[in-house]
Design an enzyme around this catalytic site. Structure first.
Site, PDB file in Angstrom:
ATOM      1  N   GLU A 154      18.102  -5.153   2.625  1.00  0.00           N
ATOM      2  CA  GLU A 154      17.664  -6.468   2.190  1.00  0.00           C
ATOM      3  C   GLU A 154      18.064  -6.728   0.737  1.00  0.00           C
ATOM      4  O   GLU A 154      18.094  -7.873   0.292  1.00  0.00           O
ATOM      5  CB  GLU A 154      16.138  -6.499   2.304  1.00  0.00           C
ATOM      6  CG  GLU A 154      15.588  -7.796   2.763  1.00  0.00           C
ATOM      7  CD  GLU A 154      14.175  -7.617   3.300  1.00  0.00           C
ATOM      8  OE1 GLU A 154      13.917  -6.621   4.005  1.00  0.00           O
ATOM      9  OE2 GLU A 154      13.342  -8.471   2.997  1.00  0.00           O
ATOM     10  N   ARG A 210      20.932  -9.228   0.399  1.00  0.00           N
ATOM     11  CA  ARG A 210      20.509 -10.636   0.348  1.00  0.00           C
ATOM     12  C   ARG A 210      19.759 -10.911  -0.957  1.00  0.00           C
ATOM     13  O   ARG A 210      19.971 -11.943  -1.595  1.00  0.00           O
ATOM     14  CB  ARG A 210      19.605 -10.960   1.554  1.00  0.00           C
ATOM     15  CG  ARG A 210      20.374 -11.337   2.813  1.00  0.00           C
ATOM     16  CD  ARG A 210      19.443 -11.469   4.001  1.00  0.00           C
ATOM     17  NE  ARG A 210      18.989 -10.153   4.453  1.00  0.00           N
ATOM     18  CZ  ARG A 210      17.803  -9.890   4.970  1.00  0.00           C
ATOM     19  NH1 ARG A 210      16.920 -10.848   5.123  1.00  0.00           N
ATOM     20  NH2 ARG A 210      17.497  -8.665   5.352  1.00  0.00           N
ATOM     21  N   ALA A 268      15.662  -0.637   0.203  1.00  0.00           N
ATOM     22  CA  ALA A 268      15.396  -1.702  -0.778  1.00  0.00           C
ATOM     23  C   ALA A 268      14.709  -1.206  -2.041  1.00  0.00           C
ATOM     24  O   ALA A 268      15.278  -1.282  -3.130  1.00  0.00           O
ATOM     25  CB  ALA A 268      14.596  -2.828  -0.131  1.00  0.00           C
ATOM     26  N   GLY A 269      13.503  -0.708  -1.923  1.00  0.00           N
ATOM     27  CA  GLY A 269      12.788  -0.272  -3.115  1.00  0.00           C
ATOM     28  C   GLY A 269      11.296  -0.207  -2.877  1.00  0.00           C
ATOM     29  O   GLY A 269      10.856  -0.108  -1.742  1.00  0.00           O
ATOM     30  N   ARG A 275       5.703  -6.221   8.191  1.00  0.00           N
ATOM     31  CA  ARG A 275       5.735  -5.545   6.891  1.00  0.00           C
ATOM     32  C   ARG A 275       6.804  -6.170   6.003  1.00  0.00           C
ATOM     33  O   ARG A 275       7.933  -6.377   6.422  1.00  0.00           O
ATOM     34  CB  ARG A 275       6.019  -4.054   7.059  1.00  0.00           C
ATOM     35  CG  ARG A 275       6.108  -3.351   5.720  1.00  0.00           C
ATOM     36  CD  ARG A 275       6.382  -1.884   5.876  1.00  0.00           C
ATOM     37  NE  ARG A 275       7.664  -1.599   6.496  1.00  0.00           N
ATOM     38  CZ  ARG A 275       8.835  -1.671   5.860  1.00  0.00           C
ATOM     39  NH1 ARG A 275       8.911  -2.056   4.608  1.00  0.00           N
ATOM     40  NH2 ARG A 275       9.945  -1.358   6.508  1.00  0.00           N
ATOM     41  N   HIS A 287      12.634  -1.367  13.645  1.00  0.00           N
ATOM     42  CA  HIS A 287      12.676  -0.802  12.297  1.00  0.00           C
ATOM     43  C   HIS A 287      11.379  -0.156  11.829  1.00  0.00           C
ATOM     44  O   HIS A 287      11.399   0.849  11.134  1.00  0.00           O
ATOM     45  CB  HIS A 287      13.065  -1.913  11.328  1.00  0.00           C
ATOM     46  CG  HIS A 287      13.261  -1.440   9.927  1.00  0.00           C
ATOM     47  ND1 HIS A 287      14.127  -0.413   9.618  1.00  0.00           N
ATOM     48  CD2 HIS A 287      12.712  -1.838   8.760  1.00  0.00           C
ATOM     49  CE1 HIS A 287      14.098  -0.206   8.307  1.00  0.00           C
ATOM     50  NE2 HIS A 287      13.239  -1.042   7.766  1.00  0.00           N
ATOM     51  N   HIS A 288      10.252  -0.749  12.159  1.00  0.00           N
ATOM     52  CA  HIS A 288       9.000  -0.235  11.595  1.00  0.00           C
ATOM     53  C   HIS A 288       7.870  -0.518  12.558  1.00  0.00           C
ATOM     54  O   HIS A 288       7.800  -1.594  13.140  1.00  0.00           O
ATOM     55  CB  HIS A 288       8.721  -0.927  10.249  1.00  0.00           C
ATOM     56  CG  HIS A 288       7.575  -0.339   9.476  1.00  0.00           C
ATOM     57  ND1 HIS A 288       7.738   0.635   8.513  1.00  0.00           N
ATOM     58  CD2 HIS A 288       6.248  -0.588   9.531  1.00  0.00           C
ATOM     59  CE1 HIS A 288       6.553   0.955   8.006  1.00  0.00           C
ATOM     60  NE2 HIS A 288       5.632   0.232   8.599  1.00  0.00           N
ATOM     61  N   HIS A 325      14.150  -5.390  12.261  1.00  0.00           N
ATOM     62  CA  HIS A 325      14.818  -5.729  10.997  1.00  0.00           C
ATOM     63  C   HIS A 325      16.011  -6.613  11.334  1.00  0.00           C
ATOM     64  O   HIS A 325      16.768  -6.306  12.247  1.00  0.00           O
ATOM     65  CB  HIS A 325      15.271  -4.450  10.295  1.00  0.00           C
ATOM     66  CG  HIS A 325      15.709  -4.678   8.878  1.00  0.00           C
ATOM     67  ND1 HIS A 325      16.862  -5.368   8.572  1.00  0.00           N
ATOM     68  CD2 HIS A 325      15.145  -4.333   7.700  1.00  0.00           C
ATOM     69  CE1 HIS A 325      16.987  -5.427   7.244  1.00  0.00           C
ATOM     70  NE2 HIS A 325      15.950  -4.803   6.698  1.00  0.00           N
ATOM     71  N   ARG A 370      11.084 -10.740   7.528  1.00  0.00           N
ATOM     72  CA  ARG A 370      11.941 -10.112   8.539  1.00  0.00           C
ATOM     73  C   ARG A 370      11.692 -10.659   9.939  1.00  0.00           C
ATOM     74  O   ARG A 370      12.643 -10.826  10.713  1.00  0.00           O
ATOM     75  CB  ARG A 370      11.689  -8.594   8.533  1.00  0.00           C
ATOM     76  CG  ARG A 370      12.183  -7.972   7.260  1.00  0.00           C
ATOM     77  CD  ARG A 370      11.778  -6.536   7.140  1.00  0.00           C
ATOM     78  NE  ARG A 370      12.413  -5.969   5.972  1.00  0.00           N
ATOM     79  CZ  ARG A 370      12.273  -4.713   5.588  1.00  0.00           C
ATOM     80  NH1 ARG A 370      11.502  -3.885   6.287  1.00  0.00           N
ATOM     81  NH2 ARG A 370      12.888  -4.267   4.532  1.00  0.00           N
ATOM     82  N   GLU A 397       3.462   5.625   7.501  1.00  0.00           N
ATOM     83  CA  GLU A 397       3.684   4.764   8.678  1.00  0.00           C
ATOM     84  C   GLU A 397       2.807   5.139   9.876  1.00  0.00           C
ATOM     85  O   GLU A 397       2.596   4.316  10.772  1.00  0.00           O
ATOM     86  CB  GLU A 397       5.175   4.779   9.070  1.00  0.00           C
ATOM     87  CG  GLU A 397       5.557   3.612   9.960  1.00  0.00           C
ATOM     88  CD  GLU A 397       7.054   3.534  10.247  1.00  0.00           C
ATOM     89  OE1 GLU A 397       7.848   4.164   9.513  1.00  0.00           O
ATOM     90  OE2 GLU A 397       7.410   2.843  11.220  1.00  0.00           O
TER      91      GLU A 397
HETATM   92  P1  ADP Z   1       6.408   8.199   5.999  1.00  0.00           P
HETATM   93  O1  ADP Z   1       7.360   7.136   5.572  1.00  0.00           O
HETATM   94  O2  ADP Z   1       5.117   7.658   6.516  1.00  0.00           O
HETATM   95  O3  ADP Z   1       6.271   9.296   5.009  1.00  0.00           O
HETATM   96  P2  ADP Z   1       8.536   9.521   7.484  1.00  0.00           P
HETATM   97  O4  ADP Z   1       9.101   9.041   8.770  1.00  0.00           O
HETATM   98  O5  ADP Z   1       9.360   9.362   6.259  1.00  0.00           O
HETATM   99  O6  ADP Z   1       7.093   8.846   7.318  1.00  0.00           O
HETATM  100  O7  ADP Z   1       8.185  11.059   7.607  1.00  0.00           O
HETATM  101  C1  ADP Z   1       7.431  11.598   8.677  1.00  0.00           C
HETATM  102  C2  ADP Z   1       7.887  13.033   8.945  1.00  0.00           C
HETATM  103  O8  ADP Z   1       6.938  13.708   9.791  1.00  0.00           O
HETATM  104  C3  ADP Z   1       9.216  13.121   9.652  1.00  0.00           C
HETATM  105  O9  ADP Z   1      10.111  13.916   8.902  1.00  0.00           O
HETATM  106  C4  ADP Z   1       8.890  13.755  11.015  1.00  0.00           C
HETATM  107  O10 ADP Z   1       9.931  14.566  11.490  1.00  0.00           O
HETATM  108  C5  ADP Z   1       7.640  14.570  10.686  1.00  0.00           C
HETATM  109  N1  ADP Z   1       6.766  14.859  11.852  1.00  0.00           N
HETATM  110  C6  ADP Z   1       6.378  14.000  12.824  1.00  0.00           C
HETATM  111  N2  ADP Z   1       5.569  14.598  13.733  1.00  0.00           N
HETATM  112  C7  ADP Z   1       5.426  15.899  13.345  1.00  0.00           C
HETATM  113  C8  ADP Z   1       4.698  17.046  13.862  1.00  0.00           C
HETATM  114  N3  ADP Z   1       3.942  16.980  14.959  1.00  0.00           N
HETATM  115  N4  ADP Z   1       4.803  18.213  13.183  1.00  0.00           N
HETATM  116  C9  ADP Z   1       5.545  18.289  12.051  1.00  0.00           C
HETATM  117  N5  ADP Z   1       6.243  17.250  11.529  1.00  0.00           N
HETATM  118  C10 ADP Z   1       6.195  16.061  12.139  1.00  0.00           C
END
Ligand code: ADP
Length: 449
Positions: A255, A258, A48-49, A422, A382-383, A242, A279, A412
């Site tokens: 989203e 919509r 979405a953004g 969220r 989703h989250h 979601h 959501r 997250e």
């Molecule tokens: P956010 O949106 O909060 O930035 P993301 O899901 O986009 O979260 O990114 C979290 C990243 O952290 C993922 O690419 C995941 O593979 C990586 N990650 C999770 N646990 C570990 C870990 N123990 N060591 C290294 N990387 C990790």
């Protein structure tokens, strides 16, 4: 093997990349560690953004908005369970975060809306493309320009704490080698746990069997690592489903479709709810339908303005037909009911008043321009709103709410900001706002060495 660096960033999603860039720009040496073979985490899938109120780009478009309204709508959307301190900081820093991106060549200057927001404040790329890919490639460009080290296929297996302070991390590399990195600051930006069905079901047995929109790496390992050094957690049972996920591919239907003017229609050919509600509420209504699925319906006018729609067509997720009658027939739907639904909805658009379900936003244009399109959808995990506890400075807090010196978290992996639900567009805002803040805090701490 051993290394020494000012700041270690764990995770290469939006929060990690933003943190790394900011820490570097504050003069720190930085290492990014990513367990997956590719950069971008779940962020790369964001569609979405990025929500923000009182931005320059809103001003240019003459959109009147206020931080207070953004705060109130996020709180209401979160069922009044958001951490007020974190949410205040979030809303306060959002326009700055939009500018932070703009000065780094990442322009989110097209604006739309998502469920639960009364004002257009979801910032996205001008060409209508999904925000995630654009954002991650822009951040990676900035990481590369700064020659920040990225170790892929490498996971953090331990955060080392001595005398109550972080002093390093242990990594397991691609070659299965253990590396100890000495550092004063670790930023955990490891994302949520939507792709860990065991963990999801542990907190929410009712979500057993649900598909997830998330990438494989979203397993919540970062939360466990932080808990091992004493971090508190909050809201772990707050898991968002979601409403619009294509079930065969687990593909999320943005989203912004919509928000661009699409409606939701049941197998009986009827609208059944305000499509622009939050959501949690839209998902609950779909689950309550006898078939437990619905169709997202839009016309050529909506498609032309949203690149994501072309992606869905290319992926074979869309049923298209030249007329509403033909579309209904292709979906096995009563065409009289469907035609009546469209006619009635188009009348609401004309009057800007939805008598049936009280939709007040994104009553953009009548759905009357062929071809007509439909995607069959149902909810998916989703989250994860829950996660570790932090203060508004992104410092990780232990279960007695004391700071664990040297441990920062953003994105997250953190709990509390989004409360019980969220809002669409608030996760991308979250990762940039708190990612940059964590990068700054971590760099400052290292300088005090
Ligand atoms: P956010 O949106 O909060 O930035 P993301 O899901 O986009 O979260 O990114 C979290 C990243 O952290 C993922 O690419 C995941 O593979 C990586 N990650 C999770 N646990 C570990 C870990 N123990 N060591 C290294 N990387 C990790």
């Amino acid at each position: 093997a051993a290394k020494c660096v000012d700041v270690v960033v764990v995770g290469s999603g939006g929060a990690g990349l933003a943190a790394a860039i900011q820490a570097y720009d504050d003069g720190a040496s930085v290492l990014i560690v990513e367990k997956m073979p590719t950069i971008g985490g779940n962020t790369i899938k964001a569609s979405a953004g990025m929500n923000a109120a009182e931005t320059r780009f809103q001003q240019v478009k003459g959109i009147q908005d206020s931080k207070e309204l953004f705060y109130q709508e996020s709180l209401k959307g979160g069922q009044n369970r958001n951490n007020p301190e974190l949410l205040r900081r979030f809303v306060e820093n959002a326009p700055e975060a939009i500018e932070w991106l703009a000065t780094r060549g990442i322009m989110l200057n097209d604006i739309t809306t998502t469920g639960g927001m009364s004002i257009d404040r979801t910032h996205r790329p001008k060409d209508g493309s999904a925000v995630g890919g654009y954002l991650v490639s822009g951040l990676v460009r900035n990481v590369n320009k700064r020659h920040i080290d990225v170790m892929l296929d490498t996971s953090v297996s331990d955060i080392i704490v001595e005398n109550g302070e972080v002093t390093g991390v242990r990594l397991t590399t691609e070659e299965n080698e253990t590396v100890t990195v000495t550092t004063k600051s670790v930023i955990m930006a490891t994302g949520g746990f939507s792709a860990n069905s065991q963990m999801v079901v542990k907190y929410r047995p009712d979500l057993d069997g649900f598909v997830t929109t998330n990438h494989k790496g979203a397993t919540g390992g970062g939360i466990a690592l932080l808990e091992r050094i004493g971090a508190g957690t909050v809201d772990m049972g707050e898991i968002q489903i979601h409403p619009t996920v294509e079930q065969n591919t687990s593909y999320l239907i943005s989203e912004s479709i919509r928000g661009g003017g699409a409606i939701l229609v049941s197998q009986q050919g009827n609208r059944f709810f305000n499509e622009m509600e939050t959501r949690d509420k839209v998902s609950a209504q779909i689950i309550a339908l006898p078939e437990k699925y619905a169709y997202i319906v839009f016309d050529e006018h909506v498609r032309a303005k949203n690149k994501a729609a072309d992606e869905y067509i290319a992926k074979g997720l869309v049923t298209s037909a030249s007329s509403p009658k033909a579309l209904a027939e292709a979906l096995g739907m009563d065409h009289h009911a469907f035609l009546a639904t469209l006619e009635r909805y188009n009348g609401f658009v004309e009057k800007q008043h939805d008598v049936d379900f009280g939709r007040t936003t994104a009553l953009r244009a009548p759905i009357n321009e062929g071809p007509f399109h439909a995607i069959r959808i149902a909810p998916g995990v989703h989250h994860t709103m829950g996660g570790v506890t932090v203060n508004p400075e992104t410092c990780v807090l232990d279960s007695a709410h004391n700071v664990i010196p040297g441990a920062f978290a953003a994105g997250e992996v953190v709990g509390g900001i989004h409360g019980g639900n969220r809002i669409g567009g608030n996760a991308v805002a979250d990762i940039i706002i708190f990612g940059t803040l964590a990068g700054h805090q971590a760099a400052m701490r290292s300088k005090k060495a």
